[in-house]
Design a protein around this motif. Structure first.
Motif, PDB file in Angstrom:
ATOM      1  N   PHE A  30       0.857  -1.190   0.000  1.00 48.99           N
ATOM      2  CA  PHE A  30       0.000   0.000   0.000  1.00 48.99           C
ATOM      3  C   PHE A  30       0.887   1.231   0.000  1.00 48.99           C
ATOM      4  N   ASP A  31       0.540   2.240  -0.798  1.00 45.45           N
ATOM      5  CA  ASP A  31       1.366   3.448  -0.772  1.00 45.45           C
ATOM      6  C   ASP A  31       0.650   4.665  -0.204  1.00 45.45           C
ATOM      7  N   TYR A  32      -0.648   4.586  -0.022  1.00 43.76           N
ATOM      8  CA  TYR A  32      -1.369   5.671   0.638  1.00 43.76           C
ATOM      9  C   TYR A  32      -2.409   5.085   1.571  1.00 43.76           C
ATOM     10  N   PHE A  33      -2.612   5.794   2.664  1.00 48.11           N
ATOM     11  CA  PHE A  33      -3.634   5.430   3.622  1.00 48.11           C
ATOM     12  C   PHE A  33      -4.506   6.662   3.874  1.00 48.11           C
ATOM     13  N   LEU A  34      -5.801   6.435   3.988  1.00 51.97           N
ATOM     14  CA  LEU A  34      -6.736   7.544   4.139  1.00 51.97           C
ATOM     15  C   LEU A  34      -7.685   7.258   5.286  1.00 51.97           C
ATOM     16  N   TRP A  35      -8.162   8.307   5.900  1.00 53.75           N
ATOM     17  CA  TRP A  35      -9.210   8.200   6.913  1.00 53.75           C
ATOM     18  C   TRP A  35     -10.438   8.971   6.446  1.00 53.75           C
ATOM     19  N   TYR A  36     -11.601   8.347   6.642  1.00 51.26           N
ATOM     20  CA  TYR A  36     -12.872   8.953   6.302  1.00 51.26           C
ATOM     21  C   TYR A  36     -13.784   8.920   7.518  1.00 51.26           C
ATOM     22  N   LYS A  37     -14.665   9.907   7.563  1.00 56.64           N
ATOM     23  CA  LYS A  37     -15.719   9.958   8.566  1.00 56.64           C
ATOM     24  C   LYS A  37     -17.047   9.789   7.842  1.00 56.64           C
ATOM     25  N   LYS A  38     -17.954   9.052   8.452  1.00 59.95           N
ATOM     26  CA  LYS A  38     -19.245   8.831   7.793  1.00 59.95           C
ATOM     27  C   LYS A  38     -20.383   8.971   8.791  1.00 59.95           C
ATOM     28  N   TYR A  39     -21.327   9.845   8.442  1.00 61.15           N
ATOM     29  CA  TYR A  39     -22.574   9.950   9.186  1.00 61.15           C
ATOM     30  C   TYR A  39     -23.609   9.049   8.520  1.00 61.15           C
ATOM     31  N   PRO A  40     -24.632   8.614   9.269  1.00 58.88           N
ATOM     32  CA  PRO A  40     -25.684   7.789   8.669  1.00 58.88           C
ATOM     33  C   PRO A  40     -26.311   8.463   7.457  1.00 58.88           C
ATOM     34  N   ALA A  41     -26.583   7.689   6.435  1.00 60.13           N
ATOM     35  CA  ALA A  41     -27.257   8.158   5.224  1.00 60.13           C
ATOM     36  C   ALA A  41     -26.452   9.218   4.462  1.00 60.13           C
ATOM     37  N   GLU A  42     -25.163   9.289   4.719  1.00 60.82           N
ATOM     38  CA  GLU A  42     -24.304  10.192   3.950  1.00 60.82           C
ATOM     39  C   GLU A  42     -23.125   9.413   3.398  1.00 60.82           C
ATOM     40  N   GLN A  81     -14.742  16.417  19.943  1.00 65.80           N
ATOM     41  CA  GLN A  81     -15.957  17.233  20.053  1.00 65.80           C
ATOM     42  C   GLN A  81     -17.177  16.358  19.791  1.00 65.80           C
ATOM     43  N   PRO A  82     -18.334  16.711  20.332  1.00 66.26           N
ATOM     44  CA  PRO A  82     -19.536  15.902  20.084  1.00 66.26           C
ATOM     45  C   PRO A  82     -19.840  15.719  18.601  1.00 66.26           C
ATOM     46  N   GLY A  83     -19.532  16.730  17.775  1.00 65.55           N
ATOM     47  CA  GLY A  83     -19.751  16.632  16.330  1.00 65.55           C
ATOM     48  C   GLY A  83     -18.855  15.625  15.643  1.00 65.55           C
ATOM     49  N   ASP A  84     -17.848  15.124  16.368  1.00 66.86           N
ATOM     50  CA  ASP A  84     -16.978  14.081  15.804  1.00 66.86           C
ATOM     51  C   ASP A  84     -17.632  12.704  15.865  1.00 66.86           C
ATOM     52  N   SER A  85     -18.742  12.597  16.550  1.00 68.17           N
ATOM     53  CA  SER A  85     -19.425  11.306  16.671  1.00 68.17           C
ATOM     54  C   SER A  85     -19.878  10.834  15.291  1.00 68.17           C
ATOM     55  N   ALA A  86     -19.338   9.724  14.844  1.00 71.90           N
ATOM     56  CA  ALA A  86     -19.591   9.197  13.499  1.00 71.90           C
ATOM     57  C   ALA A  86     -18.893   7.844  13.406  1.00 71.90           C
ATOM     58  N   VAL A  87     -18.996   7.218  12.243  1.00 73.74           N
ATOM     59  CA  VAL A  87     -18.216   6.014  11.962  1.00 73.74           C
ATOM     60  C   VAL A  87     -16.972   6.433  11.189  1.00 73.74           C
ATOM     61  N   TYR A  88     -15.819   5.952  11.620  1.00 74.90           N
ATOM     62  CA  TYR A  88     -14.544   6.292  10.992  1.00 74.90           C
ATOM     63  C   TYR A  88     -13.997   5.066  10.264  1.00 74.90           C
ATOM     64  N   PHE A  89     -13.656   5.284   8.995  1.00 77.03           N
ATOM     65  CA  PHE A  89     -13.104   4.213   8.172  1.00 77.03           C
ATOM     66  C   PHE A  89     -11.667   4.539   7.812  1.00 77.03           C
ATOM     67  N   CYS A  90     -10.794   3.556   7.929  1.00 75.30           N
ATOM     68  CA  CYS A  90      -9.495   3.703   7.294  1.00 75.30           C
ATOM     69  C   CYS A  90      -9.555   2.993   5.951  1.00 75.30           C
ATOM     70  N   ALA A  91      -8.761   3.468   5.026  1.00 73.36           N
ATOM     71  CA  ALA A  91      -8.714   2.890   3.683  1.00 73.36           C
ATOM     72  C   ALA A  91      -7.275   2.930   3.206  1.00 73.36           C
ATOM     73  N   ALA A  92      -6.929   1.981   2.361  1.00 72.69           N
ATOM     74  CA  ALA A  92      -5.568   1.896   1.841  1.00 72.69           C
ATOM     75  C   ALA A  92      -5.608   1.730   0.335  1.00 72.69           C
ATOM     76  N   SER A  93      -4.615   2.317  -0.314  1.00 69.74           N
ATOM     77  CA  SER A  93      -4.537   2.233  -1.769  1.00 69.74           C
ATOM     78  C   SER A  93      -3.274   1.489  -2.165  1.00 69.74           C
ATOM     79  N   PRO A  94      -3.438   0.374  -2.894  1.00 73.44           N
ATOM     80  CA  PRO A  94      -2.250  -0.388  -3.311  1.00 73.44           C
ATOM     81  C   PRO A  94      -1.414   0.387  -4.323  1.00 73.44           C
ATOM     82  N   VAL A  95      -0.136   0.067  -4.367  1.00 71.93           N
ATOM     83  CA  VAL A  95       0.775   0.655  -5.349  1.00 71.93           C
ATOM     84  C   VAL A  95       0.266   0.370  -6.755  1.00 71.93           C
ATOM     85  N   ASN A  96       0.415   1.336  -7.636  1.00 78.28           N
ATOM     86  CA  ASN A  96       0.047   1.200  -9.050  1.00 78.28           C
ATOM     87  C   ASN A  96      -1.446   1.034  -9.288  1.00 78.28           C
ATOM     88  N   THR A  97      -2.233   1.431  -8.324  1.00 78.50           N
ATOM     89  CA  THR A  97      -3.672   1.443  -8.500  1.00 78.50           C
ATOM     90  C   THR A  97      -4.220   2.609  -7.702  1.00 78.50           C
TER      91      THR A  97
END
Lengths: 112, 112
Positions: A30-42, A81-97
């Motif tokens: 993997f050459d990049y790693f990302l973090w995402y936040k997700k609220y319901p229905a978004e 902060q209370p507004g940080d309440s959500a589901v957090y996903f990590c994601a990884a991107s393989p090299v050359n993709t």
């Protein structure tokens, strides 16, 4: 497919304190790693990313740490902060993709 | 702030029917993606698109799926003959570089 794992399904943190979200991976290509936040229905909201050649990246209250030898990354949120309440996903991107491989997510609850 | 938009937000269809999910990526982005999330499961990569052609696709993206950029702004995902197991949230994403993909709010597809 267990290449990206988030072993804690949930985390509860008091407002003002640090939230630490963890992610493990099994693929060294993997050459990049990302973090995402997700609220319901978004859609996932991009937070922060890190290249595999770095071990830390910071953006405001968010810091991502990468430990390549342990194949582990973490997201620190300070102060939480209370507004940080959500589901957090990590994601990884393989090299050359540019596809992303997601973890299962960690539900963060920040209480007053 | 520019954002990815998707229509419709919800789609209900009968098994065997064709559906087209629409996305408007962020205007200066060159890379476009579709992902899906079946209820209770991970976000999964379907396909990436660059320079008017598919750059990568997953095993999920079989002959029943197709993508198109019919004009300078829209990016569509077509499912020719829907199956019950196609029921999921479908997310469109776009990026101008690998380490930041921005997601739309999703289309919830229900196949009956």
């Amino acid at each position: 497919d267990q290449q990206v794992k988030q072993n804690s399904p949930s985390l509860s943190v008091q407002e003002g304190r640090i939230s630490i979200l963890n992610c493990d991976y099994t693929n060294s290509m993997f050459d990049y790693f990302l973090w995402y936040k997700k609220y319901p229905a978004e859609g996932p909201t991009f937070l922060i990313s890190i290249s595999s050649i770095k071990d830390k990246n910071e953006d405001g209250r968010f810091t991502v740490f990468l430990n390549k030898s342990a194949k582990h990354l973490s997201l620190h949120i300070v102060p939480s902060q209370p507004g940080d309440s959500a589901v957090y996903f990590c994601a990884a991107s393989p090299v050359n993709t540019d596809k992303l491989i997601f973890g299962t997510g960690t539900r963060l609850q920040v209480f007053p | 702030e520019p954002e990815v938009t998707q229509t419709p937000s919800h789609q209900v269809t009968q098994m065997g029917q064709e559906v087209i999910l629409r996305c408007v990526p962020i205007s200066n982005h060159l890379y476009f993606y579709w992902y899906r999330q079946i209820l209770g499961q991970k976000v999964e990569f379907l396909v990436s698109f660059y320079n008017n052609e598919i750059s990568e696709k997953s095993e999920i993206f079989d002959d029943q799926f197709s993508v198109e950029r019919p004009d300078g702004s829209n990016f569509t995902l077509k499912i020719r003959s829907t199956k019950l197991e196609d029921s999921a949230m479908y997310f469109c994403a776009s990026s101008h570089r690998k380490e930041t993909q921005y997601f739309g709010p999703g289309t919830r597809l229900l196949v009956l």
